[in-house]
Design an enzyme around this catalytic site. Structure first.
Site, PDB file in Angstrom:
ATOM      1  N   PRO A   2       0.831  -1.204   0.000  1.00 49.95           N
ATOM      2  CA  PRO A   2       0.000   0.000   0.000  1.00 49.95           C
ATOM      3  C   PRO A   2       0.867   1.255   0.000  1.00 49.95           C
ATOM      4  CG  PRO A   2      -0.192  -1.205   2.083  1.00 49.95           C
ATOM      5  CD  PRO A   2       0.622  -2.041   1.163  1.00 49.95           C
ATOM      6  N   GLU A   3       0.488   2.226  -0.813  1.00 49.65           N
ATOM      7  CA  GLU A   3       1.236   3.472  -0.911  1.00 49.65           C
ATOM      8  C   GLU A   3       0.402   4.612  -0.318  1.00 49.65           C
ATOM      9  OE1 GLU A   3       2.907   3.933  -4.861  1.00 49.65           O
ATOM     10  OE2 GLU A   3       3.004   1.769  -5.130  1.00 49.65           O
ATOM     11  N   LYS A  58       3.752   6.525   4.490  1.00 52.21           N
ATOM     12  CA  LYS A  58       2.996   5.273   4.608  1.00 52.21           C
ATOM     13  C   LYS A  58       2.815   4.859   6.065  1.00 52.21           C
ATOM     14  CE  LYS A  58       5.298   3.816   0.347  1.00 52.21           C
ATOM     15  NZ  LYS A  58       6.163   2.786  -0.271  1.00 52.21           N
ATOM     16  N   HIS A 108      -2.276 -15.592   9.413  1.00 48.72           N
ATOM     17  CA  HIS A 108      -1.529 -14.347   9.246  1.00 48.72           C
ATOM     18  C   HIS A 108      -1.994 -13.251  10.206  1.00 48.72           C
ATOM     19  CE1 HIS A 108       0.165 -16.282   5.784  1.00 48.72           C
ATOM     20  NE2 HIS A 108      -0.965 -16.255   5.100  1.00 48.72           N
ATOM     21  N   ARG A 127       3.789 -11.728   5.041  1.00 45.87           N
ATOM     22  CA  ARG A 127       5.251 -11.890   5.004  1.00 45.87           C
ATOM     23  C   ARG A 127       5.940 -11.307   6.243  1.00 45.87           C
ATOM     24  NH1 ARG A 127       7.685 -10.692  -0.876  1.00 45.87           N
ATOM     25  NH2 ARG A 127       9.434 -11.732   0.158  1.00 45.87           N
ATOM     26  N   ARG A 277      13.243  -2.705  -8.921  1.00 45.96           N
ATOM     27  CA  ARG A 277      11.796  -2.892  -9.013  1.00 45.96           C
ATOM     28  C   ARG A 277      11.359  -3.042 -10.461  1.00 45.96           C
ATOM     29  NH1 ARG A 277       9.361  -0.934  -4.420  1.00 45.96           N
ATOM     30  NH2 ARG A 277       7.615  -2.228  -5.113  1.00 45.96           N
TER      31      ARG A 277
END
Length: 287
Positions: A2-3, A58, A108, A127, A277
């Site tokens: 998410p940005e 963020k 998670h 992650r 990237r």
């Protein structure tokens, strides 16, 4: 990941639902995600409530009602999610997922806030790169110094951007992704901003002309404002804090479109690596 637009959407929505609700129970299932003393973390949050939610880049900043000098910091990083659940609704924001988002603890789910009205806030992280932290006012200021200027804020002036660019030999995309220089822009919006500004992502920052820098400045403001208005960019079955998918994905011009035709010139879009990237650009439209 998410940005800025996605995190801002989460912030705006969560503050409508969780402010001033007493935290009656706090469960932590993976202590290493807590980047401050675990005992202090639980002690401060237990029986407290969130007074306000702010954001820098963020980073989400939760002000606490009973401890005005304490703040909860949450960084979703690559795969973090915040899922708020009531008896009647599920509101989620953060990393997109192919799995069903519901109100059950899953493998998670690493932190769960229980509120006095029986609602819950889950912090999920596939992650486990995310982070939660309790800081005081002085520590918060140290944290904030790690962030560069932010698009859409008053200090993101054309002059400030020119100054940053003039001092760096790196690629312009790498510069846009550097959170210590410019906070909030990630891979999606860097590609989209540079396409709108008609500049190739691998261009050396110092090679840009004054007009090109002006174009980047304008593109950043336009793209990010539009993305927030569209409630972010979402994929798979990701939803935002109102349970709605972000619609900016329909407006993407280059991101995720490598080897497809450019909407503007019909040339085949190129996909390369820049700053480690995956990067998509148009050889015809971007100079």
């Amino acid at each position: 990941m998410p940005e800025l637009p996605e995190v801002e959407t989460i912030r705006q929505d969560l503050r409508q639902f969780i402010l001033q609700k007493k935290i009656t129970k706090l469960e932590v299932f993976l202590p290493r995600l807590i980047k401050s003393d675990l005992g202090l973390f639980k002690k401060i949050l237990q029986s407290n409530s969130f007074q306000e939610i702010k954001r820098t880049g963020k980073l989400l900043i939760f002000a606490l009602t009973n401890d005005p000098d304490s703040f909860l910091l949450i960084h979703l990083r690559m795969t973090g999610q915040l899922v708020y659940c009531t008896k009647d609704s599920v509101l989620a924001g953060g990393h997109s997922t192919k799995e069903l988002i519901d109100c059950q603890k899953n493998k998670h789910s690493y932190v769960i806030f229980h509120f006095s009205d029986d609602s819950k806030l889950f912090f999920n992280d596939q992650r486990t790169f995310g982070a939660l932290k309790i800081v005081n006012s002085a520590q918060l200021q140290i944290e904030l110094k790690r962030f560069g200027i932010e698009p859409l804020q008053k200090n993101f002036t054309l002059g400030a951007l020119k100054k940053i660019i003039a001092n760096h030999e790196t690629s312009i995309k790498s510069l846009l992704l550097n959170q210590q220089l410019i906070s909030g822009i990630g891979n999606i919006y860097a590609d989209e901003i540079l396409f709108r500004a008609a500049i190739r992502p691998q261009r050396t920052a110092r090679s840009l002309t004054a007009l090109e820098i002006k174009n980047i400045h304008g593109a950043a403001n336009i793209i990010l404002r539009d993305a927030i208005k569209s409630r972010g960019t979402t994929f798979n079955n990701y939803v935002d804090g109102r349970g709605q998918p972000g619609s900016f994905v329909k407006k993407l011009k280059v991101y995720g479109r490598g080897k497809l035709n450019c909407f503007q010139c019909k040339n085949v879009l190129q996909k390369i690596k820049v700053a480690g990237r995956g990067t998509v650009f148009c050889e015809q439209c971007q100079k």
